[in-house]
Scaffold this motif. Structure first.
Motif, mmCIF file in Angstrom:
data_model
loop_
_atom_site.group_PDB
_atom_site.id
_atom_site.type_symbol
_atom_site.label_atom_id
_atom_site.label_comp_id
_atom_site.label_asym_id
_atom_site.label_seq_id
_atom_site.Cartn_x
_atom_site.Cartn_y
_atom_site.Cartn_z
ATOM 1 N N VAL A 86 0.849 -1.194 0.000
ATOM 2 C CA VAL A 86 0.000 0.000 0.000
ATOM 3 C C VAL A 86 0.883 1.241 0.000
ATOM 4 C CG1 VAL A 86 -1.777 1.288 1.239
ATOM 5 C CG2 VAL A 86 -1.831 -1.210 1.234
ATOM 6 N N LEU A 95 1.422 4.937 1.104
ATOM 7 C CA LEU A 95 0.957 5.807 2.183
ATOM 8 C C LEU A 95 1.629 7.172 2.054
ATOM 9 C CD1 LEU A 95 1.283 3.176 5.069
ATOM 10 C CD2 LEU A 95 -0.802 3.781 3.821
ATOM 11 N N GLY A 129 -7.532 6.816 9.981
ATOM 12 C CA GLY A 129 -7.009 5.960 8.923
ATOM 13 C C GLY A 129 -6.455 4.660 9.480
ATOM 14 N N HIS A 176 -4.344 0.931 8.776
ATOM 15 C CA HIS A 176 -3.432 0.143 7.949
ATOM 16 C C HIS A 176 -3.205 -1.175 8.663
ATOM 17 C CE1 HIS A 176 -0.423 -0.966 5.105
ATOM 18 N NE2 HIS A 176 0.570 -0.924 5.981
ATOM 19 N N ASN A 215 -3.303 4.250 12.070
ATOM 20 C CA ASN A 215 -1.999 4.497 11.474
ATOM 21 C C ASN A 215 -1.924 5.945 10.996
ATOM 22 O OD1 ASN A 215 -0.284 4.516 8.748
ATOM 23 N ND2 ASN A 215 0.542 2.917 10.078
ATOM 24 N N GLU A 256 0.216 7.356 8.811
ATOM 25 C CA GLU A 256 0.430 7.496 7.372
ATOM 26 C C GLU A 256 -0.846 7.200 6.580
ATOM 27 O OE1 GLU A 256 2.611 5.788 9.318
ATOM 28 O OE2 GLU A 256 4.311 7.179 9.260
ATOM 29 N N ALA A 257 -1.627 6.215 7.029
ATOM 30 C CA ALA A 257 -2.912 5.935 6.380
ATOM 31 C C ALA A 257 -3.890 7.074 6.620
ATOM 32 C CB ALA A 257 -3.493 4.616 6.898
ATOM 33 N N SER A 258 -3.846 7.668 7.804
ATOM 34 C CA SER A 258 -4.692 8.836 8.083
ATOM 35 C C SER A 258 -4.322 9.989 7.171
ATOM 36 C CB SER A 258 -4.542 9.255 9.551
ATOM 37 O OG SER A 258 -5.020 8.254 10.423
ATOM 38 N N VAL A 289 -3.200 9.914 4.163
ATOM 39 C CA VAL A 289 -3.754 9.721 2.819
ATOM 40 C C VAL A 289 -5.127 10.378 2.724
ATOM 41 C CG1 VAL A 289 -4.636 8.013 1.180
ATOM 42 C CG2 VAL A 289 -2.468 7.604 2.357
ATOM 43 N N GLN A 290 -5.924 10.218 3.776
ATOM 44 C CA GLN A 290 -7.269 10.791 3.774
ATOM 45 C C GLN A 290 -7.247 12.289 4.091
ATOM 46 O OE1 GLN A 290 -9.695 9.017 2.604
ATOM 47 N NE2 GLN A 290 -8.336 7.252 2.469
ATOM 48 N N VAL A 296 -5.886 3.320 -4.439
ATOM 49 C CA VAL A 296 -6.348 3.255 -3.054
ATOM 50 C C VAL A 296 -7.472 4.246 -2.817
ATOM 51 C CG1 VAL A 296 -5.694 3.700 -0.658
ATOM 52 C CG2 VAL A 296 -4.174 2.387 -2.129
ATOM 53 N N ARG A 298 -11.687 3.679 -1.898
ATOM 54 C CA ARG A 298 -12.310 4.135 -0.651
ATOM 55 C C ARG A 298 -13.619 4.852 -0.958
ATOM 56 N NH1 ARG A 298 -8.402 4.393 3.906
ATOM 57 N NH2 ARG A 298 -6.862 2.857 3.309
#
Length: 347
Positions: free
Chosen positions: A190, A192, A213, A215, A220, A222-224, A226-227, A339, A343
């Motif tokens: 993924v 990020l 977010g 992961h 996470n 880094e996943a947060s 992204v959003q 990704v 979503r």
């Protein structure tokens, strides 16, 4: 430090000793629970410069590790001086979420801030640190709730062990229509967005996504991110740079386009501090040379890196790395787009 700054450093030390331990969970804070009274002490303008807010804020965040303190003392002053058009004029705010282990070092952090070349430096100190991933996002949620970013055109967020050794790419991104300057990273298939370092306009961040977010099924940062930056990525106003240039699993780290996640000083013990006593100069010749070694133009004295054949070899190696980075960035953009498309769209 000047007498006024020394008094402020003493105030920081006293507040740190008096600060209560905080057992508030991160999820409860996201749901609206408040930090206890006196759990967060904010010391504005430690130098007493009384300047008007700059257009940019350098927002440093730390869990108060000795590694972070050593880098703030030894590396950031020279890094800021070199980035004279970007970092040197900026206001600085350090968020120190120190838990229980950093109380005795509070004065050292304040002193390190005062020694930065920036005119306006401030410190937010708390013993609240809800965890590794949660703590990284807590600093951003607190800043959002307290509206610390609202008065600035740009916010540059960094850990103290992430250094700007070449600010040209960052400076170029500060022009319209760019809304965010981001580094991507790769983890378990993924793409990020790195949170150890990013720069963004406050309007480019949907900060309600911090802490939401996931992961691999866990909260996470880094996943947060992204959003948080989803809108800027989709509308093309985010500049995306591959952080490492390779798809390797593991922690997100940055080592490209003039920004490096550096642990060179982690083995160095931070120097001590007695209030009112002058400490070692933070930007020694060795530290200046350490920054210069990663910067364009060679060593700290401005001499070439070495013989022509060595320079040519370095140039050839760098060209190969740039070509690889461009390929990785293309793949990262495609992966990140996939990704985001997978979503659900926000209402």
């Amino acid at each position: 430090p000047p007498a006024a700054a020394a008094r402020r450093i003493a105030d920081v030390a006293a507040s740190a000793r008096a600060a209560p331990a905080v057992g508030l969970g991160f999820a409860d804070y996201l749901r609206g629970s408040a930090l206890p009274a006196h759990a967060l002490a904010v010391f504005r303008d430690l130098k007493g410069a009384e300047t008007t807010p700059n257009r940019a804020l350098l927002y440093l965040t730390t869990a108060c590790t000795p590694c972070h303190l050593a880098h703030l003392q030894s590396c950031w002053p020279e890094s800021i001086r070199r980035a004279r058009d970007v970092l040197a004029p900026a206001d600085v705010l350090l968020y120190a979420g120190c838990g229980n282990h950093g109380v005795k070092a509070a004065a050292r952090w304040a002193d390190a801030l005062v020694r930065l070349p920036n005119a306006n430096v401030s410190l937010a100190w708390t013993r609240w640190n809800p965890g590794y991933q949660e703590g990284a996002m807590a600093a951003l949620v607190v800043a959002t709730r307290r509206r610390w970013f609202d008065m600035y055109v740009w916010v540059i967020r960094a850990n103290p062990d992430v250094l700007v050794v070449d600010h040209s790419a960052l400076a170029a991104a500060f022009r319209p229509p760019t809304g965010a300057y981001l580094y991507t990273c790769w983890s378990d298939g993924v793409t990020l967005v790195n949170t150890d370092f990013f720069a963004a306009r406050p309007s480019a961040m949907n900060s309600s996504w911090w802490g939401r977010g996931l992961h691999l099924g866990k909260i996470n940062s880094e996943a947060s991110a992204v959003q948080v930056f989803r809108s800027s990525i989709e509308n093309g106003t985010a500049v995306l740079t591959a952080g490492l240039g390779e798809r390797s699993n593991g922690p997100c780290r940055t080592a490209s386009a003039g920004v490096i996640h550096c642990h060179a000083r982690c083995g160095q013990q931070p120097w001590g501090l007695v209030i009112g006593q002058t400490g070692p100069v933070a930007t020694s010749a060795n530290n200046a040379e350490s920054i210069a070694r990663h910067s364009p133009g060679g060593n700290a004295s401005g001499n070439p890196r070495g013989p022509p054949e060595r320079v040519e070899a370095e140039v050839a190696a760098l060209k190969e790395k740039v070509a690889a980075l461009e390929g990785e960035l293309k793949d990262a953009r495609a992966s990140l787009k996939a990704v985001l498309e997978a979503r659900p769209k926000l209402d």
